[in-house]
Design a protein around this motif. Structure first.
Motif, mmCIF file in Angstrom:
data_model
loop_
_atom_site.group_PDB
_atom_site.id
_atom_site.type_symbol
_atom_site.label_atom_id
_atom_site.label_comp_id
_atom_site.label_asym_id
_atom_site.label_seq_id
_atom_site.Cartn_x
_atom_site.Cartn_y
_atom_site.Cartn_z
ATOM 1 N N GLY A 24 0.770 51.018 -12.204
ATOM 2 C CA GLY A 24 0.108 52.293 -12.435
ATOM 3 C C GLY A 24 -0.152 53.054 -11.151
ATOM 4 N N ALA A 29 -5.268 50.961 -9.432
ATOM 5 C CA ALA A 29 -3.916 50.408 -9.425
ATOM 6 C C ALA A 29 -3.516 49.983 -8.019
ATOM 7 N N SER A 51 4.851 54.081 -11.586
ATOM 8 C CA SER A 51 4.590 55.319 -12.328
ATOM 9 C C SER A 51 4.452 56.539 -11.421
ATOM 10 N N ASP A 80 -2.883 49.426 -15.074
ATOM 11 C CA ASP A 80 -3.222 50.781 -14.642
ATOM 12 C C ASP A 80 -4.725 50.983 -14.768
ATOM 13 N N GLU A 102 2.890 57.426 -16.374
ATOM 14 C CA GLU A 102 2.006 56.333 -16.775
ATOM 15 C C GLU A 102 2.136 56.051 -18.265
#
Length: 227
Positions: A24, A29, A51, A80, A102
């Motif tokens: 994430g 993250a 992401s 995440d 995400e």
């Protein structure tokens, strides 16, 4: 900071050798990526997808192997953070501007694990502005339609300019104050032409929320149950 770090490190314990892991974005993250890097350097063999460009660069810094999405059929676990989490494990995400990527990772993961500190827990979503990724073309018309849903909204700014996502889009930050029925709002947002994706992540795709506290304790939420 310690609460986020502990929650992220606990989430990393679910990672097993040979897994494909989604990384994430954002401060929480970042702690997970650092913890994963330590495990990789100690011999853990995993493949990762990120992401955001920022998370990708951080993963490379810690020696984590990254693969192209075209080489994957699915993702074992994505870790995440979130900007808000309600009691049903509905989320607002996108404070860092990576909500589209995400959500793609979360949707295509067998497990989506969210790590937060207890300041992110709310009874009702909406105090944190809901990010909505929109295309630049006719952005003012898209903003008008978002306002018709009952919010004040504006294009996110950075350094005096429109913030541009890694996908070349804009972020509309929508101030609802209270989101009573997130499932319905999510549908209505996604029906608006010009909207790419919204920052509501709904509980069916959230497998586990790990909450860190300043005293060093953790608690776990899964669906509408607490463990």
């Amino acid at each position: 900071m310690i609460a986020k770090k502990l929650a992220a490190e606990k989430a990393v314990e679910y990672i097993q050798d040979g897994m494909v892991v989604g990384l994430g974005s954002g401060s929480t993250a970042t702690w997970a990526i650092k913890a994963l890097g330590e495990k990789v350097n100690a011999g853990l063999h995993i493949q990762c997808v990120a992401s955001s460009v920022a998370s990708e660069n951080l993963a490379k810094q810690y020696g984590i192997s990254l693969v192209d999405f075209s080489a994957l059929s699915d993702i074992d676990i994505t870790i995440d953070g979130a900007d808000e989490v309600d009691a049903q494990c509905n989320l607002i995400k996108g404070g860092g501007g990576a909500l589209l990527r995400e959500k793609i990772l979360a949707y295509n993961s067998r497990q989506f694990i969210v790590v937060v500190d207890d300041s992110k827990l709310v009874h009702t979503l909406g105090k944190f502005p809901l990010p909505v990724e929109i295309v630049p073309f006719a952005a003012e018309l898209t903003l008008k339609q978002l306002r018709n849903l009952g919010c004040e909204t504006s294009i996110r700014q950075k350094d005096g300019k429109n913030f541009v996502t890694d996908n070349g889009n804009l972020i509309a930050d929508c101030f609802f104050n209270q989101i009573e029925v997130p499932e319905l709002l999510n549908i209505n947002i996604l029906l608006i032409p010009g909207v790419v994706e919204g920052g509501l992540f709904l509980h069916p795709k959230v497998n586990r929320v790990i909450v860190g506290h300043a005293d060093g304790s953790l608690h776990f939420m899964k669906g509408d149950k607490k463990e």
